[in-house]
Write a protein that holds these residues in place. Structure first.
Motif, PDB file in Angstrom:
ATOM      1  N   ALA A   2       0.824  -1.207   0.000  1.00  0.00           N
ATOM      2  CA  ALA A   2       0.000   0.000   0.000  1.00  0.00           C
ATOM      3  C   ALA A   2       0.857   1.255   0.000  1.00  0.00           C
ATOM      4  CB  ALA A   2      -0.928  -0.004   1.216  1.00  0.00           C
ATOM      5  N   ASN A   3       1.991   1.209   0.690  1.00  0.00           N
ATOM      6  CA  ASN A   3       2.907   2.339   0.702  1.00  0.00           C
ATOM      7  C   ASN A   3       3.429   2.620  -0.702  1.00  0.00           C
ATOM      8  OD1 ASN A   3       6.070   3.215   1.096  1.00  0.00           O
ATOM      9  ND2 ASN A   3       4.734   4.161   2.618  1.00  0.00           N
ATOM     10  N   PHE A   4       3.760   1.565  -1.433  1.00  0.00           N
ATOM     11  CA  PHE A   4       4.234   1.727  -2.813  1.00  0.00           C
ATOM     12  C   PHE A   4       3.154   2.353  -3.687  1.00  0.00           C
ATOM     13  CE2 PHE A   4       4.746   0.100  -7.143  1.00  0.00           C
ATOM     14  CZ  PHE A   4       6.035   0.555  -7.419  1.00  0.00           C
ATOM     15  N   VAL A   5       1.916   1.913  -3.518  1.00  0.00           N
ATOM     16  CA  VAL A   5       0.804   2.479  -4.291  1.00  0.00           C
ATOM     17  C   VAL A   5       0.626   3.957  -3.953  1.00  0.00           C
ATOM     18  CG1 VAL A   5      -1.680   2.373  -4.721  1.00  0.00           C
ATOM     19  CG2 VAL A   5      -0.358   0.257  -4.509  1.00  0.00           C
ATOM     20  N   GLY A   6       0.687   4.278  -2.658  1.00  0.00           N
ATOM     21  CA  GLY A   6       0.546   5.669  -2.250  1.00  0.00           C
ATOM     22  C   GLY A   6       1.614   6.556  -2.855  1.00  0.00           C
ATOM     23  N   THR A   7       2.848   6.078  -2.847  1.00  0.00           N
ATOM     24  CA  THR A   7       3.942   6.840  -3.451  1.00  0.00           C
ATOM     25  C   THR A   7       3.728   7.019  -4.943  1.00  0.00           C
ATOM     26  OG1 THR A   7       5.503   6.003  -1.789  1.00  0.00           O
ATOM     27  CG2 THR A   7       6.437   6.884  -3.817  1.00  0.00           C
ATOM     28  N   SER A   8       3.215   5.983  -5.602  1.00  0.00           N
ATOM     29  CA  SER A   8       3.036   6.025  -7.058  1.00  0.00           C
ATOM     30  C   SER A   8       2.004   7.055  -7.485  1.00  0.00           C
ATOM     31  CB  SER A   8       2.619   4.632  -7.565  1.00  0.00           C
ATOM     32  OG  SER A   8       3.606   3.665  -7.262  1.00  0.00           O
ATOM     33  N   ILE A   9       0.937   7.248  -6.704  1.00  0.00           N
ATOM     34  CA  ILE A   9      -0.113   8.186  -7.103  1.00  0.00           C
ATOM     35  C   ILE A   9       0.019   9.530  -6.408  1.00  0.00           C
ATOM     36  CG2 ILE A   9      -1.666   6.224  -7.432  1.00  0.00           C
ATOM     37  CD1 ILE A   9      -3.240   7.303  -5.004  1.00  0.00           C
TER      38      ILE A   9
ATOM     39  N   THR B  90      -3.740  18.119   0.407  1.00  0.00           N
ATOM     40  CA  THR B  90      -3.146  16.782   0.534  1.00  0.00           C
ATOM     41  C   THR B  90      -2.213  16.716   1.729  1.00  0.00           C
ATOM     42  OG1 THR B  90      -3.252  16.494  -1.873  1.00  0.00           O
ATOM     43  CG2 THR B  90      -1.816  15.005  -0.646  1.00  0.00           C
ATOM     44  N   LEU B  91      -1.368  17.744   1.909  1.00  0.00           N
ATOM     45  CA  LEU B  91      -0.446  17.772   3.044  1.00  0.00           C
ATOM     46  C   LEU B  91      -1.192  17.751   4.371  1.00  0.00           C
ATOM     47  CD1 LEU B  91       2.221  20.397   1.881  1.00  0.00           C
ATOM     48  CD2 LEU B  91       2.437  17.900   1.901  1.00  0.00           C
TER      49      LEU B  91
ATOM     50  N   VAL C   2       6.957  12.165  -0.613  1.00  0.00           N
ATOM     51  CA  VAL C   2       6.815  12.848  -1.887  1.00  0.00           C
ATOM     52  C   VAL C   2       6.167  14.216  -1.684  1.00  0.00           C
ATOM     53  CG1 VAL C   2       5.867  12.714  -4.223  1.00  0.00           C
ATOM     54  CG2 VAL C   2       6.608  10.636  -3.058  1.00  0.00           C
ATOM     55  N   GLY C   3       5.164  14.266  -0.818  1.00  0.00           N
ATOM     56  CA  GLY C   3       4.456  15.523  -0.561  1.00  0.00           C
ATOM     57  C   GLY C   3       5.362  16.598  -0.006  1.00  0.00           C
ATOM     58  N   TRP C   4       6.151  16.242   1.004  1.00  0.00           N
ATOM     59  CA  TRP C   4       6.983  17.260   1.630  1.00  0.00           C
ATOM     60  C   TRP C   4       8.213  17.583   0.796  1.00  0.00           C
ATOM     61  CZ3 TRP C   4       5.205  20.500   5.017  1.00  0.00           C
ATOM     62  CH2 TRP C   4       4.042  20.153   5.706  1.00  0.00           C
ATOM     63  N   SER C   5       8.683  16.651  -0.029  1.00  0.00           N
ATOM     64  CA  SER C   5       9.751  16.978  -0.971  1.00  0.00           C
ATOM     65  C   SER C   5       9.245  17.941  -2.043  1.00  0.00           C
ATOM     66  CB  SER C   5      10.299  15.708  -1.628  1.00  0.00           C
ATOM     67  OG  SER C   5      10.939  14.891  -0.679  1.00  0.00           O
ATOM     68  N   THR C   6       8.006  17.723  -2.487  1.00  0.00           N
ATOM     69  CA  THR C   6       7.403  18.643  -3.448  1.00  0.00           C
ATOM     70  C   THR C   6       7.244  20.025  -2.834  1.00  0.00           C
ATOM     71  OG1 THR C   6       6.199  16.824  -4.490  1.00  0.00           O
ATOM     72  CG2 THR C   6       5.383  19.055  -4.898  1.00  0.00           C
ATOM     73  N   TRP C   7       6.803  20.077  -1.597  1.00  0.00           N
ATOM     74  CA  TRP C   7       6.678  21.367  -0.898  1.00  0.00           C
ATOM     75  C   TRP C   7       8.029  22.064  -0.829  1.00  0.00           C
ATOM     76  CZ3 TRP C   7       8.988  22.562   3.909  1.00  0.00           C
ATOM     77  CH2 TRP C   7       8.650  23.812   4.422  1.00  0.00           C
ATOM     78  N   LEU C   8       9.071  21.314  -0.500  1.00  0.00           N
ATOM     79  CA  LEU C   8      10.403  21.904  -0.392  1.00  0.00           C
ATOM     80  C   LEU C   8      10.887  22.405  -1.752  1.00  0.00           C
ATOM     81  CD1 LEU C   8      12.591  22.278   1.821  1.00  0.00           C
ATOM     82  CD2 LEU C   8      13.676  20.218   0.931  1.00  0.00           C
TER      83      LEU C   8
END
Length: 398
Positions: free
Chosen positions: A263-270, A282-283, A323-329
């Protein structure tokens, strides 16, 4: 556009070095496997070393504390060294660390090995975004980061369930020996494909302070601390919870952890699709969902089937977090990628250390249910912090 951003864009290659990016993905796969293994092997590690599970959980704390300091200092400490050699050195440290843990005669030696792993993890994550920006053109940076983060997701799928299962077959020490293989392969691959990358800035501590003082940066780092503290308090003591409260055997625990990883892999993928639609929402919603799941575990934790469902949903939600917080950064600090990455790594590792250490203290006093309750409270507080103190648009740099 300021001159710093222009300089960064000028250093980006015209032709992407995808093999180098994939080699970094394999390297981080080895690092994250080593970091996550104690969560699935905590019980046999504690029994072998003659300590409580709470004390054994401090192997996670030791790694996190060193990674915290390394994330802050690695840029200035290596300011004159080619990034190619620095990145390969992190793979070497993982190999040495895993060997020390595998042959550790005592908790003290094991902790020393975990300290070396902390140096590798803190250093790699501090440089990961900046390195991706130098290996591929600017338009391909999100794809490059996704490849690197896929190493994290795959490691999450593999480390927990296989660590638990193989630990019951060949012993936890042999599992750490196997952990050496991906980092050795990554080292050989990186030696072949990583290009020379000379340092681009001084990486001074003064730069860290300037980045930290930018509007919205402190709020983002505080939210990150709350989220990762809540997650690692939960994840570090998940196996003891499943065994004591859910009465799950080793096979059931392995299946539940496998569900978490997939499930973690799926979450990262989308994650990219959700973040593109609404970054702030989302954050904020992800930690809220995780907090609710943690509290539901306290209520329904005696039902192994429900535990499996809740842990799977948790894995999906957490897949969105890195992914979310890297995108924010990336959208907040584009001109000081290494320094900002160091601050983010320090925040995350502080959170991991606090989550594991605080979770260990709560576990010894109130059991795993107490740990999960505290985790839920921290995650709901993170949601509030996102709405109250996080900016999602880049600030103009003087």
């Amino acid at each position: 556009m300021n001159s710093s951003i222009s300089a960064n864009e000028a250093s980006a290659p015209i032709i992407p070095a995808w093999r180098a990016v994939w080699s970094l993905g394999l390297g981080v796969f080895g690092l994250i496997i080593a970091e996550f293994l104690p969560a699935s092997l905590l019980t046999p590690m504690a029994e072998s070393l003659g300590v409580s599970e709470g004390v054994a959980g401090q192997s996670v704390t030791a790694t996190a504390l060193v990674a915290l300091v390394t994330g802050l200092l690695i840029t200035s400490a290596t300011k004159s060294i080619d990034r190619r050699w620095v990145l390969m050195f992190f793979s070497v440290l993982q190999v040495i660390s895993s060997l020390m843990v595998a042959f550790a005669p005592s908790l003290h030696v094991l902790l020393m090995g975990r300290l070396l792993l902390g140096v590798a993890i803190g250093g790699f994550w501090a440089m990961s975004t900046a390195t991706a920006m130098r290996l591929v053109p600017a338009s391909d940076v999100p794809k490059a980061l996704a490849i690197i983060f896929s190493g994290v997701s795959i490691a999450t799928v593999v480390a927990a369930p296989l660590g638990s299962y193989l630990g019951s077959l060949i012993g936890w020490r042999n599992v750490f020996l196997l952990c050496v293989i991906p980092s050795l392969l990554a080292l050989l691959w990186q030696l072949r494909v990583l290009p020379s990358m000379r340092p681009e800035n001084s990486g001074s501590l003064r730069t860290l302070v300037r980045v930290l003082r930018r509007p919205g940066m402190m709020g983002g780092l505080l939210a990150t601390i709350l989220i990762f503290s809540g997650h690692f308090a939960f994840f570090t003591y998940l196996r003891p919870f499943l065994e004591t409260v859910g009465q799950a055997n080793v096979e059931t625990v392995s299946l539940i952890l496998l569900g978490f990883g997939v499930a973690n892999f799926v979450g990262t993928s989308i994650a990219g699709h959700l973040l593109a639609r609404n970054l702030r929402l989302t954050l904020a919603l992800v930690p809220l969902v995780m907090g609710i799941l943690a509290l539901l575990m306290v209520v329904f934790g005696h039902l192994a089937l429900v535990d499996g469902l809740l842990v799977t949903l948790w894995g999906f939600a957490f897949g969105l977090v890195p992914v979310g917080w890297s995108t924010w950064l990336a959208t907040t600090v584009t001109d000081e990628a290494e320094s900002a990455g160091g601050l983010m790594v320090a925040s995350i590792q502080l959170a991991i250390g606090a989550g594991a250490a605080g979770g260990g203290a709560v576990f010894d006093l109130n059991g795993a249910s107490g740990v999960f309750t505290a985790s839920g409270v921290l995650l709901v507080a993170a949601m509030v912090m996102v709405f109250a103190g996080v900016r999602v648009k880049p600030e103009a740099v003087e």
